[in-house]
Design a protein around this motif. Structure first.
Motif, mmCIF file in Angstrom:
data_model
loop_
_atom_site.group_PDB
_atom_site.id
_atom_site.type_symbol
_atom_site.label_atom_id
_atom_site.label_comp_id
_atom_site.label_asym_id
_atom_site.label_seq_id
_atom_site.Cartn_x
_atom_site.Cartn_y
_atom_site.Cartn_z
ATOM 1 N N ASN A 1 -3.473 -1.363 -3.683
ATOM 2 C CA ASN A 1 -4.446 -1.075 -4.742
ATOM 3 C C ASN A 1 -5.501 -0.058 -4.345
ATOM 4 O OD1 ASN A 1 -3.399 -2.823 -6.797
ATOM 5 N ND2 ASN A 1 -4.126 -4.543 -5.584
ATOM 6 N N ASN A 2 -5.643 0.204 -3.061
ATOM 7 C CA ASN A 2 -6.542 1.259 -2.595
ATOM 8 C C ASN A 2 -6.113 1.685 -1.203
ATOM 9 O OD1 ASN A 2 -8.323 -0.204 -0.494
ATOM 10 N ND2 ASN A 2 -8.447 -1.541 -2.294
ATOM 11 N N ILE A 3 -6.536 2.866 -0.803
ATOM 12 C CA ILE A 3 -6.056 3.459 0.438
ATOM 13 C C ILE A 3 -6.482 2.648 1.661
ATOM 14 C CG2 ILE A 3 -8.021 5.020 0.768
ATOM 15 C CD1 ILE A 3 -4.235 5.751 1.393
ATOM 16 N N SER A 4 -7.540 1.875 1.555
ATOM 17 C CA SER A 4 -7.998 1.079 2.695
ATOM 18 C C SER A 4 -6.971 0.040 3.125
ATOM 19 C CB SER A 4 -9.326 0.377 2.366
ATOM 20 O OG SER A 4 -10.356 1.315 2.174
ATOM 21 N N GLU A 5 -6.068 -0.320 2.225
ATOM 22 C CA GLU A 5 -5.068 -1.334 2.549
ATOM 23 C C GLU A 5 -3.907 -0.783 3.379
ATOM 24 O OE1 GLU A 5 -3.779 -3.120 -1.094
ATOM 25 O OE2 GLU A 5 -5.812 -3.596 -1.747
ATOM 26 N N ILE A 6 -3.878 0.525 3.594
ATOM 27 C CA ILE A 6 -2.745 1.148 4.269
ATOM 28 C C ILE A 6 -2.605 0.696 5.710
ATOM 29 C CG2 ILE A 6 -3.935 3.245 5.080
ATOM 30 C CD1 ILE A 6 -0.471 3.191 3.425
ATOM 31 N N THR A 7 -3.721 0.406 6.370
ATOM 32 C CA THR A 7 -3.641 0.023 7.788
ATOM 33 C C THR A 7 -3.045 -1.368 7.972
ATOM 34 O OG1 THR A 7 -5.974 -0.647 7.644
ATOM 35 C CG2 THR A 7 -5.516 1.518 8.577
ATOM 36 N N ALA A 8 -2.979 -2.154 6.911
ATOM 37 C CA ALA A 8 -2.318 -3.466 7.002
ATOM 38 C C ALA A 8 -0.803 -3.298 7.084
ATOM 39 C CB ALA A 8 -2.695 -4.328 5.808
ATOM 40 N N ILE A 9 -0.289 -2.177 6.571
ATOM 41 C CA ILE A 9 1.145 -1.888 6.637
ATOM 42 C C ILE A 9 1.501 -1.223 7.955
ATOM 43 C CG2 ILE A 9 3.041 -0.643 5.551
ATOM 44 C CD1 ILE A 9 1.476 -0.764 2.925
ATOM 45 N N PHE A 10 0.683 -0.238 8.334
ATOM 46 C CA PHE A 10 0.955 0.538 9.551
ATOM 47 C C PHE A 10 -0.067 0.175 10.620
ATOM 48 C CE2 PHE A 10 2.366 3.004 5.876
ATOM 49 C CZ PHE A 10 3.710 3.125 6.176
ATOM 50 N N LYS A 11 0.152 -0.938 11.230
ATOM 51 C CA LYS A 11 -0.784 -1.411 12.243
ATOM 52 C C LYS A 11 -0.567 -0.626 13.537
ATOM 53 C CE LYS A 11 -0.887 -6.051 10.257
ATOM 54 N NZ LYS A 11 -0.601 -7.491 10.455
ATOM 55 N N PRO A 12 -1.661 -0.253 14.201
ATOM 56 C CA PRO A 12 -1.522 0.505 15.455
ATOM 57 C C PRO A 12 -0.870 -0.319 16.555
ATOM 58 C CG PRO A 12 -3.833 0.085 14.930
ATOM 59 C CD PRO A 12 -3.033 -0.472 13.807
#
Length: 206
Positions: free
Chosen positions: A195-206
């Motif tokens: 729903n927003n770009i901030s959620e992207i790091t939950a998919i691509f975790k470092p």
């Protein structure tokens, strides 16, 4: 998302908040042509379901001129620099975007140019999404196979479906007017929806 090496981003309504630009355009159209604003926004929303240039489509419907793009009102979505910094620790980052001239200069001005190894914008490329040429140009420049790449964008028609056709993984970001797109019969084709770009790091975790 195993074997992913590259994350490609759209710009407008994905990393860049265009809401004030769109609002200003709509305001100018309505004020200059004595159009009820609520009615016009309703028409823009209607066109946004099927057209990536919804304000232009609505202006054409009313038979009025569309004012210039108020690019000075563009802003990064919150935390975008931090998000890109985190992602760049593990992935190569690129941009595939429909943009007027000077996209590289603008992302440098926003302070995020340093995170991108490949920037392919439609004006300089001579082709625009959803044309597969611009995706192939980007993948070639990145020396990246389609199954090693992810396309992240707000438009199902311009970003998600063409990337899927090539074999890329995808993330649909439901920001801006793109959130009104009709997803009937295509939900099964979407790898991830946020729903927003901030959620992207939950998919691509470092």
């Amino acid at each position: 998302m195993q074997n992913i090496k590259w994350l490609f981003f759209d710009l407008g309504s994905t990393l860049i908040d265009e809401s004030e630009c769109i609002k200003k355009r709509c305001d100018v159209i309505c004020e200059s042509n004595n159009i009820d604003r609520e009615e016009f926004i309703g028409k823009v929303t209607e066109y946004a379901k099927i057209d990536s240039y919804a304000v232009k489509a609505a202006a054409l419907y009313y038979g009025v001129d569309i004012p210039r793009w108020f690019g000075e009102l563009e802003r990064l979505y919150p935390n975008v620099p931090n998000i890109l910094e985190v992602l760049s620790e593990k992935y190569k980052l690129g941009i595939i975007a429909n943009q007027v001239a000077g996209a590289k200069e603008r992302i440098d001005d926003w302070g995020i140019g340093k995170y991108f190894d490949v920037v392919v914008a439609s004006h300089e490329a001579g082709c625009a999404k959803p044309d597969l040429k611009i995706f192939n140009m980007s993948l070639k420049e990145a020396d990246c196979k389609t199954n090693e790449a992810v396309m992240i964008g707000d438009r199902i028609d311009n970003d998600i479906l063409p990337a899927k056709k090539l074999g890329m993984k995808t993330v649909w970001v439901r920001q801006g007017f793109a959130k009104y797109q009709d997803v009937k019969n295509i939900n099964e084709k979407l790898d991830y929806v946020i729903n927003n770009i901030s959620e992207i790091t939950a998919i691509f975790k470092p």
